[in-house]
Design a protein around this motif. Structure first.
Motif, PDB file in Angstrom:
ATOM      1  N   ILE A 259       0.842  -1.204   0.000  1.00 55.80           N
ATOM      2  CA  ILE A 259       0.000   0.000   0.000  1.00 55.80           C
ATOM      3  C   ILE A 259       0.874   1.249   0.000  1.00 55.80           C
ATOM      4  O   ILE A 259       0.669   2.183  -0.799  1.00 55.80           O
ATOM      5  CB  ILE A 259      -0.935  -0.007   1.226  1.00 55.80           C
ATOM      6  CG1 ILE A 259      -1.967  -1.136   1.097  1.00 55.80           C
ATOM      7  CG2 ILE A 259      -1.631   1.339   1.385  1.00 55.80           C
ATOM      8  CD1 ILE A 259      -2.914  -1.010  -0.058  1.00 55.80           C
ATOM      9  N   ALA A 260       1.869   1.286   0.879  1.00 55.39           N
ATOM     10  CA  ALA A 260       2.768   2.446   0.923  1.00 55.39           C
ATOM     11  C   ALA A 260       3.538   2.590  -0.382  1.00 55.39           C
ATOM     12  O   ALA A 260       3.726   3.707  -0.889  1.00 55.39           O
ATOM     13  CB  ALA A 260       3.737   2.304   2.094  1.00 55.39           C
ATOM     14  N   CYS A 261       3.968   1.465  -0.946  1.00 61.22           N
ATOM     15  CA  CYS A 261       4.724   1.483  -2.200  1.00 61.22           C
ATOM     16  C   CYS A 261       3.861   1.993  -3.349  1.00 61.22           C
ATOM     17  O   CYS A 261       4.284   2.856  -4.134  1.00 61.22           O
ATOM     18  CB  CYS A 261       5.240   0.086  -2.499  1.00 61.22           C
ATOM     19  SG  CYS A 261       6.189  -0.059  -4.025  1.00 61.22           S
ATOM     20  N   ALA A 262       2.643   1.465  -3.476  1.00 60.24           N
ATOM     21  CA  ALA A 262       1.764   1.882  -4.569  1.00 60.24           C
ATOM     22  C   ALA A 262       1.424   3.361  -4.460  1.00 60.24           C
ATOM     23  O   ALA A 262       1.415   4.081  -5.465  1.00 60.24           O
ATOM     24  CB  ALA A 262       0.492   1.042  -4.560  1.00 60.24           C
ATOM     25  N   ARG A 263       1.135   3.832  -3.257  1.00 54.68           N
ATOM     26  CA  ARG A 263       0.821   5.261  -3.082  1.00 54.68           C
ATOM     27  C   ARG A 263       2.014   6.124  -3.454  1.00 54.68           C
ATOM     28  O   ARG A 263       1.858   7.186  -4.073  1.00 54.68           O
ATOM     29  CB  ARG A 263       0.384   5.514  -1.643  1.00 54.68           C
ATOM     30  CG  ARG A 263      -1.011   4.985  -1.342  1.00 54.68           C
ATOM     31  CD  ARG A 263      -1.386   5.137   0.127  1.00 54.68           C
ATOM     32  NE  ARG A 263      -2.761   4.700   0.344  1.00 54.68           N
ATOM     33  CZ  ARG A 263      -3.270   4.383   1.535  1.00 54.68           C
ATOM     34  NH1 ARG A 263      -2.499   4.449   2.622  1.00 54.68           N
ATOM     35  NH2 ARG A 263      -4.524   3.998   1.644  1.00 54.68           N
ATOM     36  N   ASP A 264       3.203   5.680  -3.076  1.00 54.11           N
ATOM     37  CA  ASP A 264       4.410   6.426  -3.424  1.00 54.11           C
ATOM     38  C   ASP A 264       4.563   6.518  -4.941  1.00 54.11           C
ATOM     39  O   ASP A 264       4.825   7.606  -5.497  1.00 54.11           O
ATOM     40  CB  ASP A 264       5.620   5.726  -2.797  1.00 54.11           C
ATOM     41  CG  ASP A 264       6.941   6.375  -3.165  1.00 54.11           C
ATOM     42  OD1 ASP A 264       7.001   7.621  -3.215  1.00 54.11           O
ATOM     43  OD2 ASP A 264       7.921   5.649  -3.407  1.00 54.11           O
ATOM     44  N   ASN A 265       4.374   5.415  -5.648  1.00 51.13           N
ATOM     45  CA  ASN A 265       4.520   5.421  -7.100  1.00 51.13           C
ATOM     46  C   ASN A 265       3.425   6.217  -7.791  1.00 51.13           C
ATOM     47  O   ASN A 265       3.687   6.919  -8.778  1.00 51.13           O
ATOM     48  CB  ASN A 265       4.538   3.981  -7.625  1.00 51.13           C
ATOM     49  CG  ASN A 265       5.875   3.308  -7.390  1.00 51.13           C
ATOM     50  OD1 ASN A 265       6.921   3.833  -7.761  1.00 51.13           O
ATOM     51  ND2 ASN A 265       5.852   2.149  -6.746  1.00 51.13           N
ATOM     52  N   VAL A 266       2.214   6.117  -7.292  1.00 51.60           N
ATOM     53  CA  VAL A 266       1.113   6.899  -7.868  1.00 51.60           C
ATOM     54  C   VAL A 266       1.415   8.391  -7.767  1.00 51.60           C
ATOM     55  O   VAL A 266       1.207   9.164  -8.723  1.00 51.60           O
ATOM     56  CB  VAL A 266      -0.212   6.548  -7.166  1.00 51.60           C
ATOM     57  CG1 VAL A 266      -1.289   7.570  -7.493  1.00 51.60           C
ATOM     58  CG2 VAL A 266      -0.672   5.148  -7.575  1.00 51.60           C
TER      59      VAL A 266
END
Length: 402
Positions: A259-266
């Motif tokens: 979740i943290a990774c996806a939000r960072d990439n988004v």
């Protein structure tokens, strides 16, 4: 948290032990793979011989390294070579990866391969290092690992001991996160976090980037075009869908790191107005024109956090996606299942089993798009699973309610 104990004068090569009056040191034990805290720990350094170290770790004694950092890496490599030599000595396998033993199957070879890798990981995981109060590594010529450890472990909470092998993985993950992975379908970079499967294999991304969107999505059916990305990981597929013009993408995952990774990439890609990342098991609320899922491809048990992106015990995520898909699709919508057939070549699942799962979930196949692997292991004839990897095909299955 479990703790381990040791004394500084209880060293490898010593037959006398620590002595009754030796001060006992302790620290928290941490293992991302869930390995239990070793029961006995002795100190090792640059004077430690590889053969002595190998004997001790095979007997269950962990080595807490106190020497030069590069010496520790060299000892780890030496231990690995000894494990590999011992594993290769009794093994009689053909170049195709099939075991020569009478009656052995491809699945037997796979399970033996996994068992050997698990044993190797356990042995190499017995070489330990101590992280200080600030996640620093107080060894000669050691790199500054504090930022990498904060990313993987969170804020420091006192000294802790980890395996050197795990720490090297943490350092490598930090480097990948810093420089990112170039994704041609985005013409941009995705930055994977520690414990989140990296999109280094781009075949599945290319499939999602090139397969025509469902008709309703192309026409812009009211109120808006919506897609779900189930098990988003780094968020790469959600980003591809948003870049393709899908107005709203809901990306889900159950792993807080993902979740943290996806939000960072988004946010890095400037897609936060189109992509919402939600921590939940499988499906979010509501329906979508397109529901995409790239589940772990092999129905086997993972042995570490990173392996959860590859291994799905009993195919739980696959079947959960299939069984819930129909009720989350809009009329004329499609579910896209991206799945390798490697499990079929390894005799862990049959094509008939997969098709039966579609039928049981009330789904029909509207189409299928295939792509061959491009990763180096597919051409590595020394890989024990070479025959299966060379024959592997990744497919995007277009599924609709029957």
């Amino acid at each position: 948290m479990p703790r381990i104990e040791w004394t500084e004068n209880d060293r490898t090569g010593s037959d006398t032990g620590a002595g009754p009056d030796a001060p006992v040191h302790s620290a928290r034990w941490h293992s991302e793979s869930g390995a239990p805290a070793p029961r006995r720990v002795v100190v090792a350094d640059d004077r430690t011989k590889a053969d002595v170290a190998y004997r001790l770790v095979c007997e269950g004694t962990a080595l807490l390294w106190r020497g030069d950092f590069h010496g520790a890496r060299q000892l780890l490599s030496a231990l690995g070579r000894r494990v590999d030599r011992k594993a290769a000595a009794p093994r009689k396998a053909t170049a195709s990866g099939k075991a020569a033993a009478p009656g052995a199957t491809v699945a037997d070879s796979f399970h033996l391969h996994r068992r050997a890798r698990g044993h190797r990981a356990r042995v190499l995981g017995m070489l330990l290092v101590r992280l200080d109060d600030d996640h620093g590594l107080a060894l000669r010529r050691a790199p500054d690992v504090r930022a990498a450890c904060r990313e993987a472990y969170g804020p420091p909470d006192g000294p802790m001991v980890v395996s050197l092998r795990e720490l090297l993985g943490v350092i490598g993950a930090h480097e990948w996160r810093s420089k990112g992975v170039h994704v041609p379908a985005l013409d941009d970079r995705i930055h994977p976090h520690y414990g989140v499967f990296s999109p280094v294999r781009g075949e599945y991304v290319d499939l999602v980037a090139r397969v025509p969107l469902p008709g309703a999505a192309e026409r812009g059916a009211p109120p808006r075009r919506t897609a779900f990305d189930i098990g988003t990981g780094t968020g790469v597929l959600a980003a591809v869908l948003a870049r393709r013009g899908v107005d709203r993408v809901v990306a889900t995952d159950i792993n807080p790191r993902a979740i943290a990774c996806a939000r960072d990439n988004v946010e890095r890609l400037g897609l936060q107005e189109r992509v919402e990342v939600v921590e939940t098991g499988l499906f979010p609320a509501g329906r979508a024109t397109l529901v995409v899922c790239n589940p772990p491809w092999l129905p086997a048990r993972p042995t570490s956090a990173v392996e959860q992106g590859v291994y799905d015990p009993g195919g739980a995520m696959l079947h959960g996606f299939l069984n819930g898909l129909a009720e989350h699709l809009e009329p004329a919508g499609e579910g896209w299942l991206i799945l390798s057939d490697l499990a079929e070549h390894l005799e862990l699942r049959t094509r008939e089993d997969l098709l039966a799962s579609f039928d049981a979930a009330g789904l029909r196949v509207a189409g299928r798009h295939d792509i061959a692997p491009r990763h180096p292991r597919a051409a590595d004839a020394t890989d024990p699973l070479h025959a299966a990897r060379a024959a592997e095909v990744t497919s995007l299955w277009r599924l609709t309610p029957a």
